[in-house]
Design a protein around this motif. Structure first.
Motif, mmCIF file in Angstrom:
data_model
loop_
_atom_site.group_PDB
_atom_site.id
_atom_site.type_symbol
_atom_site.label_atom_id
_atom_site.label_comp_id
_atom_site.label_asym_id
_atom_site.label_seq_id
_atom_site.Cartn_x
_atom_site.Cartn_y
_atom_site.Cartn_z
ATOM 1 N N UNK A 8 0.845 -1.187 0.000
ATOM 2 C CA UNK A 8 0.000 0.000 0.000
ATOM 3 C C UNK A 8 0.882 1.240 0.000
ATOM 4 N N UNK A 9 0.581 2.234 -0.832
ATOM 5 C CA UNK A 9 1.422 3.433 -0.859
ATOM 6 C C UNK A 9 1.542 4.076 0.516
ATOM 7 N N UNK A 10 2.679 4.694 0.787
ATOM 8 C CA UNK A 10 2.916 5.369 2.059
ATOM 9 C C UNK A 10 1.863 6.438 2.302
ATOM 10 N N UNK A 11 1.690 6.801 3.569
ATOM 11 C CA UNK A 11 0.615 7.727 3.948
ATOM 12 C C UNK A 11 0.678 9.026 3.173
ATOM 13 N N UNK A 12 1.893 9.535 2.939
ATOM 14 C CA UNK A 12 1.999 10.828 2.274
ATOM 15 C C UNK A 12 1.625 10.731 0.795
ATOM 16 N N UNK A 13 1.762 9.538 0.212
ATOM 17 C CA UNK A 13 1.327 9.366 -1.163
ATOM 18 C C UNK A 13 -0.190 9.247 -1.241
ATOM 19 N N UNK A 14 -0.777 8.624 -0.223
ATOM 20 C CA UNK A 14 -2.237 8.533 -0.204
ATOM 21 C C UNK A 14 -2.863 9.890 0.046
ATOM 22 N N UNK A 15 -2.234 10.685 0.909
ATOM 23 C CA UNK A 15 -2.793 11.999 1.254
ATOM 24 C C UNK A 15 -2.486 13.040 0.191
ATOM 25 N N UNK A 16 -1.388 12.871 -0.514
ATOM 26 C CA UNK A 16 -0.955 13.853 -1.503
ATOM 27 C C UNK A 16 -0.924 13.219 -2.887
ATOM 28 N N UNK A 17 -2.072 12.858 -3.383
ATOM 29 C CA UNK A 17 -2.153 12.242 -4.707
ATOM 30 C C UNK A 17 -1.700 13.234 -5.774
ATOM 31 N N UNK A 18 -0.942 12.744 -6.738
ATOM 32 C CA UNK A 18 -0.497 13.593 -7.836
ATOM 33 C C UNK A 18 -1.123 13.100 -9.130
ATOM 34 N N UNK A 19 -1.301 14.010 -10.054
ATOM 35 C CA UNK A 19 -1.864 13.643 -11.343
ATOM 36 C C UNK A 19 -0.898 12.732 -12.084
ATOM 37 N N UNK A 20 -1.436 11.777 -12.798
ATOM 38 C CA UNK A 20 -0.590 10.917 -13.612
ATOM 39 C C UNK A 20 0.114 11.751 -14.670
ATOM 40 N N UNK A 228 8.469 13.619 -10.755
ATOM 41 C CA UNK A 228 7.066 13.333 -11.093
ATOM 42 C C UNK A 228 6.944 11.935 -11.691
ATOM 43 N N UNK A 229 7.846 11.596 -12.601
ATOM 44 C CA UNK A 229 7.807 10.265 -13.201
ATOM 45 C C UNK A 229 8.076 9.187 -12.152
ATOM 46 N N UNK A 230 9.102 9.392 -11.330
ATOM 47 C CA UNK A 230 9.455 8.355 -10.355
ATOM 48 C C UNK A 230 8.365 8.184 -9.304
ATOM 49 N N UNK A 231 7.767 9.269 -8.836
ATOM 50 C CA UNK A 231 6.703 9.156 -7.848
ATOM 51 C C UNK A 231 5.475 8.463 -8.422
ATOM 52 N N UNK A 232 5.179 8.699 -9.685
ATOM 53 C CA UNK A 232 4.027 8.048 -10.314
ATOM 54 C C UNK A 232 4.239 6.550 -10.435
ATOM 55 N N UNK A 233 5.482 6.133 -10.680
ATOM 56 C CA UNK A 233 5.792 4.718 -10.707
ATOM 57 C C UNK A 233 5.819 4.135 -9.293
ATOM 58 N N UNK A 234 6.372 4.895 -8.362
ATOM 59 C CA UNK A 234 6.554 4.421 -6.994
ATOM 60 C C UNK A 234 5.217 4.079 -6.340
ATOM 61 N N UNK A 235 4.210 4.933 -6.539
ATOM 62 C CA UNK A 235 2.943 4.690 -5.854
ATOM 63 C C UNK A 235 1.936 3.928 -6.705
ATOM 64 N N UNK A 236 2.336 3.503 -7.895
ATOM 65 C CA UNK A 236 1.460 2.699 -8.732
ATOM 66 C C UNK A 236 0.467 3.476 -9.553
ATOM 67 N N UNK A 237 0.562 4.802 -9.554
ATOM 68 C CA UNK A 237 -0.291 5.584 -10.445
ATOM 69 C C UNK A 237 -0.076 5.148 -11.884
#
Length: 334
Positions: A8-20, A228-237
């Motif tokens: 499951x994505x870390x709390x900050x990724x769940x709370x701070x969703x970013x656009x794909x 932006x690219x790495x975070x989108x991959x990291x959290x499964x976006x």
């Protein structure tokens, strides 16, 4: 390898969703002629640049079923990998060395990276894979630092890619908490529009003892599109939807530029469940190599032979272990 369930994505990724990011667009060249035509289009902007910083295609005399795409690091240029690419070419591999957007310019003190966008990076990655797909039967990708993010993005989003070597990917700057990375991606306007010197003690004199083609600094906003690219991959976006043959991440304990723990966690989370072989190896800390360990101009880098050994080991070709360079040894490709 058994499919590993995504955490499951870390709390900050769940709370701070970013656009794909901009969606990848797959349009592989139909054949060699079409691929070379697209390469000519890609390199139109290179005409006024130093030859060493232009996008390069190196091909062996004989037919080559594999095309290896190698992306250079942040603020550097294709010159960083030319010597290694020549060794791979001599071993029978076709090598494409792309120049990333806004890199390799003759004015080393330019501020062009401040205008870089994630859409440019996605379009660039797609263009490179489209070309490579028309040149050979297989496409493998390699990258260092920001180039490691490009390789990871291409491997994750393009099913033409079957092997990937990701070296010290720019997932988080050294000492930078991951929640802060997420904040910068979510709210890019909070990133100071300031110029950072790689070495503030010498500033633009850095090039005196380093690559004559690498920028001595960068505008801070230029890092965000890669994050932006790495975070989108990291959290499964953006998820990996095809099975790769082999993915290897290489980290370096002596690297003072990027967080190696974040780099290893990133590669594991994104690729461990989507690769027939997933491996992690570390550069031997006794070598005392720095972040840019591949550049022949860097004062703390490996030899061309050592760096080539890392690529061969990571990609699973030839002698697999890179003995004396990588610990632990890597498994040869099946």
């Amino acid at each position: 390898m058994t499919e590993r369930p995504r955490t499951r994505p870390a709390w900050y990724r769940r709370r701070l969703a970013v656009a794909a990011p901009t969606a990848p667009s797959s349009d592989p060249a139909a054949d060699r002629r079409a691929a070379l035509a697209r390469l000519a289009t890609l390199t139109v902007a290179d005409a006024e640049l130093p030859e060493a910083t232009r996008t390069r295609l190196l091909e062996p005399d004989a037919a080559a079923p594999v095309t290896v795409v190698i992306w250079h690091g942040f603020t550097n240029a294709p010159s960083q990998f030319i010597a290694v690419a020549q060794q791979l070419r001599d071993a029978g591999y076709r090598v494409l060395l792309p120049r990333m957007p806004h890199h390799g310019l003759p004015d080393l003190l330019n501020r062009e990276l401040s205008t870089l966008t994630e859409a440019e990076l996605v379009a660039h990655a797609d263009a490179c894979i489209d070309i490579a797909a028309g040149l050979g039967e297989e496409v493998w990708v390699v990258g260092l630092s920001a180039g490691g993010i490009m390789a990871a993005w291409a491997a994750a989003t393009r099913d033409e890619v079957s092997r990937a070597l990701i070296m010290a990917p720019l997932v988080a700057p050294k000492g930078f908490p991951m929640p802060a990375v997420r904040l910068c991606v979510k709210f890019p306007r909070i990133v100071p529009r300031m110029y950072m010197w790689w070495d503030p003690r010498v500033k633009d004199a850095l090039t005196d003892n380093n690559s004559p083609y690498a920028y001595p600094g960068f505008p801070l906003p230029g890092v965000v599109p890669f994050l932006h690219l790495s975070e989108s991959l990291f959290d499964g976006t953006v998820a990996v939807e095809h099975q790769l043959e082999r993915v290897v991440v290489v980290t370096n304990q002596c690297d003072l530029a990027v967080r190696q723990d974040a780099a290893a966690d990133f590669a594991t989370e994104v690729f461990a469940g989507s690769a027939g072989y997933f491996g992690e190896a570390h550069i031997d800390p006794e070598l005392h190599w720095t972040h840019d360990f591949v550049d022949p101009w860097s004062p703390a880098a490996g030899t061309t032979e050592q760096v080539t050994a890392i690529l061969r080991a990571g990609l699973g070709i030839g002698e697999p272990a890179a003995t004396g360079v990588l610990v632990p040894p890597l498994v040869a490709a099946g």
